[in-house]
Design an enzyme around this catalytic site. Sequence first.
Site, PDB file in Angstrom:
ATOM      1  N   ARG A 123      -2.737  -1.898  -3.303  1.00 60.35           N
ATOM      2  CA  ARG A 123      -3.920  -1.258  -3.121  1.00 60.35           C
ATOM      3  C   ARG A 123      -3.803  -0.014  -3.920  1.00 60.35           C
ATOM      4  O   ARG A 123      -2.998   0.821  -3.930  1.00 60.35           O
ATOM      5  CB  ARG A 123      -4.140  -0.909  -1.629  1.00 60.35           C
ATOM      6  CG  ARG A 123      -5.441  -0.194  -1.523  1.00 60.35           C
ATOM      7  CD  ARG A 123      -5.355   0.461   0.108  1.00 60.35           C
ATOM      8  NE  ARG A 123      -6.560   1.257   0.265  1.00 60.35           N
ATOM      9  CZ  ARG A 123      -6.354   2.162   1.026  1.00 60.35           C
ATOM     10  NH1 ARG A 123      -5.599   2.608   1.728  1.00 60.35           N
ATOM     11  NH2 ARG A 123      -7.639   2.949   1.054  1.00 60.35           N
ATOM     12  N   ASN A 161       0.834  -1.128  -0.128  1.00 62.73           N
ATOM     13  CA  ASN A 161       0.021   0.131   0.031  1.00 62.73           C
ATOM     14  C   ASN A 161       0.999   1.380   0.013  1.00 62.73           C
ATOM     15  O   ASN A 161       1.411   1.707   1.151  1.00 62.73           O
ATOM     16  CB  ASN A 161      -0.906  -0.088   1.403  1.00 62.73           C
ATOM     17  CG  ASN A 161      -1.939   0.980   1.360  1.00 62.73           C
ATOM     18  OD1 ASN A 161      -1.700   2.176   0.681  1.00 62.73           O
ATOM     19  ND2 ASN A 161      -2.766   1.209   2.241  1.00 62.73           N
ATOM     20  N   ARG A 183      -9.744  15.165   7.861  1.00 65.38           N
ATOM     21  CA  ARG A 183     -10.513  15.737   6.791  1.00 65.38           C
ATOM     22  C   ARG A 183     -11.797  16.085   7.156  1.00 65.38           C
ATOM     23  O   ARG A 183     -12.453  15.446   8.085  1.00 65.38           O
ATOM     24  CB  ARG A 183     -10.857  14.551   5.782  1.00 65.38           C
ATOM     25  CG  ARG A 183      -9.407  14.278   5.118  1.00 65.38           C
ATOM     26  CD  ARG A 183      -9.704  12.643   4.037  1.00 65.38           C
ATOM     27  NE  ARG A 183      -8.902  11.891   4.312  1.00 65.38           N
ATOM     28  CZ  ARG A 183      -8.917  10.861   4.039  1.00 65.38           C
ATOM     29  NH1 ARG A 183     -10.065  10.313   3.215  1.00 65.38           N
ATOM     30  NH2 ARG A 183      -8.047   9.709   4.497  1.00 65.38           N
ATOM     31  N   HIS A 223     -12.513   2.750   0.301  1.00 59.77           N
ATOM     32  CA  HIS A 223     -12.522   2.028   1.105  1.00 59.77           C
ATOM     33  C   HIS A 223     -13.479   0.671   0.830  1.00 59.77           C
ATOM     34  O   HIS A 223     -13.919  -0.204   1.856  1.00 59.77           O
ATOM     35  CB  HIS A 223     -13.137   2.382   2.512  1.00 59.77           C
ATOM     36  CG  HIS A 223     -12.558   3.467   3.602  1.00 59.77           C
ATOM     37  ND1 HIS A 223     -13.032   4.559   4.099  1.00 59.77           N
ATOM     38  CD2 HIS A 223     -10.942   3.623   3.427  1.00 59.77           C
ATOM     39  CE1 HIS A 223     -12.239   5.205   4.680  1.00 59.77           C
ATOM     40  NE2 HIS A 223     -10.844   4.633   4.260  1.00 59.77           N
ATOM     41  N   GLU A 242      -7.922  -5.164   5.114  1.00 61.97           N
ATOM     42  CA  GLU A 242      -7.918  -5.070   3.854  1.00 61.97           C
ATOM     43  C   GLU A 242      -6.688  -5.777   3.102  1.00 61.97           C
ATOM     44  O   GLU A 242      -6.886  -6.419   1.872  1.00 61.97           O
ATOM     45  CB  GLU A 242      -7.627  -3.560   3.315  1.00 61.97           C
ATOM     46  CG  GLU A 242      -9.049  -2.912   3.892  1.00 61.97           C
ATOM     47  CD  GLU A 242      -8.562  -1.184   4.289  1.00 61.97           C
ATOM     48  OE1 GLU A 242      -8.179  -0.899   5.124  1.00 61.97           O
ATOM     49  OE2 GLU A 242      -8.914  -0.492   3.286  1.00 61.97           O
TER      50      GLU A 242
END
Length: 415
Positions: free
Chosen positions: A90, A9, A240, A179, A382
């Site tokens: 990813r 990733n 965020r 996601h 993940e």
Amino acid sequence: MRTAVLVINSGSSSMKYQLVDVDEGTAVASGLIERIGPSTANAEHHFAGNTTVFQGEIEDHAAALRVMQQLFIESGRPLRSAALTAVGHRVVHGGAIFGDPVVVDSTVLQQIRDLSSLAPLHNPANATGIEQATRAFPGIPQVAVFDTAFFRTLPAAAYTYAIDRTVAAEHRIRRYGFHGTSHQYVSQQVAIALGRDVEELDQIVLHLGNGASVSAIRGGVAVETSMGLTPLEGLVMGTRSGDLDPGALLHLLRSGLDVDQLDTLLNRQSGLLGLSGVNDFRDLARRIADGDAEAELAQQVYCHRVRKYIGAYLAVLGGADVITFTAGVGENAAAVRAQILSGLEGLGISVDDARNSVRSPDARIISPDGSPVTVMVVPTNEELAIARASARLVANGAVAGSSRHALRSKGKAQP
Ligand code: AMP
């Protein structure tokens, strides 16, 4: 280990990796390399309960991969000995092009780069990671797994923004969702834990980590999600803003902020950090315990936003069978879970305090027995999902540039 997949990733200045034993479903080794670039980098490698560290300059992603390989050697388990089946990457934005995982060739790599304007923080780094891993591991299939893929099933009513359709088409402006690997994995784990078929369940999944998003899933198919064109829309996150009146952006631009300042404000200086000065819920909890009013408000804003989305998604689904918490905050912050769901008994949603306070790495139910809506905590993974998808694709005989879509038409794909 019969099927070993290295999952990578890549961020703009970081690289996370995990060597996954796909047959066992376990992480054999993992690591994190931070501050790739001109400053002093840190790398941490975990294997068999031991941590090996590196500190020094790591000028780019190619150097990061060399350090990673060296750390594998120093830990006593060289990557070479793992006989990799694939390297799984990813990739944040697959746009409207990519759905299923794909073996990367030069065309795919260029398409991932071409999507950079939609994910400027992520796709360039993802593409660089793939390019360098292709050089570092010649002959090993490089598989891209897209964060947007699970949300390709959103209905047009959910993915269309109400702006001029010509402008939207020209600039590829629509909701994509992110996601997705986590939402899909967790919704499947829910079904496994409950001993049900995923097709039977209407679910709301709350992925609450540093980034945060919520999805509505009908019978295993995503029908709504809170992130949109970019991973900025929706819930309040660590740094965020999530949802914001677009008029506020116009106001700030007219007030003299330039585009880069606005980008930094919304992506890096907002959310919990902007409201309270800290972006980690553990720090926030300490501040709240000390009576810090800003920290208290930050948590209230965060929880209020999640509740609004739960209400909206209950309406989208016409009621849910299961609501599930996952990711760093969702898996660990019992008080936040309780606050988000407090007062929702009228909707059939409640949390059992004793069950909610249990700390466990396993999937678990935290609602009382007999609740109309089952509330769960399910750890996301993940990396495992990416490793499994990569191994499946390679086992199906995929060649560079092909995906399971292509294979399915030849009748070879697994379900
Ligand atoms: P993730 O992006 O899924 O790795 O989640 C990272 C976030 O999870 C951190 O920024 C924290 O806010 C939160 N987190 C991790 N561990 C805990 C914990 N034990 N208690 C509360 N929050 C936690």
